[in-house]
Design an enzyme around this catalytic site. Structure first.
Site, PDB file in Angstrom:
ATOM      1  N   ARG A 136      13.206  -1.975  -8.602  1.00 26.20           N
ATOM      2  CA  ARG A 136      11.762  -1.829  -8.783  1.00 26.20           C
ATOM      3  C   ARG A 136      11.455  -1.712 -10.273  1.00 26.20           C
ATOM      4  O   ARG A 136      12.351  -1.512 -11.085  1.00 26.20           O
ATOM      5  CB  ARG A 136      11.256  -0.574  -8.053  1.00 26.20           C
TER       6      ARG A 136
ATOM      7  N   PRO B 119       0.830  -1.216   0.000  1.00 31.49           N
ATOM      8  CA  PRO B 119       0.000   0.000   0.000  1.00 31.49           C
ATOM      9  C   PRO B 119       0.859   1.259   0.000  1.00 31.49           C
ATOM     10  O   PRO B 119       1.910   1.290   0.629  1.00 31.49           O
ATOM     11  CB  PRO B 119      -0.789  -0.107   1.312  1.00 31.49           C
ATOM     12  N   GLU B 120       0.407   2.284  -0.712  1.00 30.13           N
ATOM     13  CA  GLU B 120       1.136   3.549  -0.716  1.00 30.13           C
ATOM     14  C   GLU B 120       0.575   4.429   0.398  1.00 30.13           C
ATOM     15  O   GLU B 120      -0.411   4.080   1.057  1.00 30.13           O
ATOM     16  CB  GLU B 120       1.037   4.191  -2.103  1.00 30.13           C
TER      17      GLU B 120
ATOM     18  N   LYS C  17       4.350   5.392   5.206  1.00 25.21           N
ATOM     19  CA  LYS C  17       3.663   4.100   5.201  1.00 25.21           C
ATOM     20  C   LYS C  17       3.523   3.526   6.612  1.00 25.21           C
ATOM     21  O   LYS C  17       3.215   2.351   6.773  1.00 25.21           O
ATOM     22  CB  LYS C  17       4.422   3.123   4.291  1.00 25.21           C
TER      23      LYS C  17
END
Ligand code: ZN
Length: 268
Positions: free
Chosen positions: A258, A2-3, A52
């Site tokens: 990433r 989740p961001e 986060k």
């Protein structure tokens, strides 16, 4: 993972359900039993998101710190409290609601000093009103790393994840490989303001949409995007598909471990 917008939504949700109420906390799975014992029976004073990281602040200077990581998930509801199923790390009941947490990377009780240490490690969170983009810029300007990697570095910008990092660079027309040291103050301010606006919209909508009005499915008379992340985006997870602005095939490549997505024409 989740961001930041998801964590801010959870903080708001948990504040609405539990703030001001005395809660009971336990750990049916057992792994958080010692932590739960430190906060059960206390009043939850407030909640807070920082990047986060999620905090529940309790009376008596104790804070529950949660980082969901890749697999963490919350659920909530009204009594009756469900029978524990599976690996239930933390359960909170009070104020006419229950809350369940499974699979987090971190679930621990901290004192104010430990909270301060954790926060000091984090960068600036665009969703927080106390964030200072110039503090983040000092780190960016001093770095030869690609701006894409800097956006994902939680010690520089807290809460920005893969989708926002890819999308905000497309919207800025900036090559993701651009070194931090080559980013001007004006350019950084533009990226920051855009990121903040996009993430605020994410908090409001509960999904990530990054396309301008001219590029919505309705405006372009195209089918809406089908993706488990939902939301209309320019480049994220659209490799090989035509850029919504210029038609060039969107590229994908690894960077900083990433997945980077970009349009070679719009982001020269
Ligand atoms: Zn393009």
């Amino acid at each position: 993972m989740p961001e930041g917008h998801t964590i801010h939504r959870l903080a708001a949700r948990h504040r609405e359900l539990f703030a001001g109420h005395v809660v009971t906390v336990d750990s049916p799975q057992g792994r958080f039993a010692a932590g739960a014992a430190l906060i059960t029976g206390r009043r939850l004073a407030d909640t807070e998101a920082y990047g986060k990281h999620l905090f529940h602040h309790f009376d008596g200077e104790r804070s529950l710190h949660v980082h969901l990581g890749l697999y963490g998930k919350f659920a909530d509801g009204v009594p009756p409290v469900p029978e524990p199923v599976g690996q239930l790390r933390m359960r909170m009941v009070g104020g006419g609601h229950w809350l369940e947490l499974r699979g987090p990377t971190a679930c621990e009780v901290l004192d104010p000093g430990q909270v301060a240490v954790l926060r000091a490690r984090l960068g600036q969170d665009p969703l927080r009103d106390d964030a200072d983009p110039l503090v983040a810029y000092a780190r960016v300007r001093a770095s030869t790393k690609p701006v894409f990697a800097l956006l994902l570095d939680q010690t520089v910008v807290a809460g920005c994840g893969l989708i926002y990092a890819n999308e905000v660079l497309f919207r800025a027309g900036l090559a993701p490989t651009t070194e931090g040291s080559r980013i001007s103050a004006a350019c950084w301010q533009e990226i920051w303001d855009d990121l903040r606006a996009l993430m605020k919209e994410g908090v409001a909508r509960g999904r990530i949409d990054t396309v301008h009005t001219a590029h919505t499915p309705e405006a372009m008379q195209r089918a809406p995007r089908v993706d488990r992340h939902g939301g209309e985006v320019y480049v994220y997870r659209r490799p090989g598909q035509p850029c919504l602005v210029c038609g060039t095939a969107v590229q994908r490549g690894p960077m900083a471990g990433r997945n980077l997505y970009w349009c070679p024409a719009c982001q020269p």
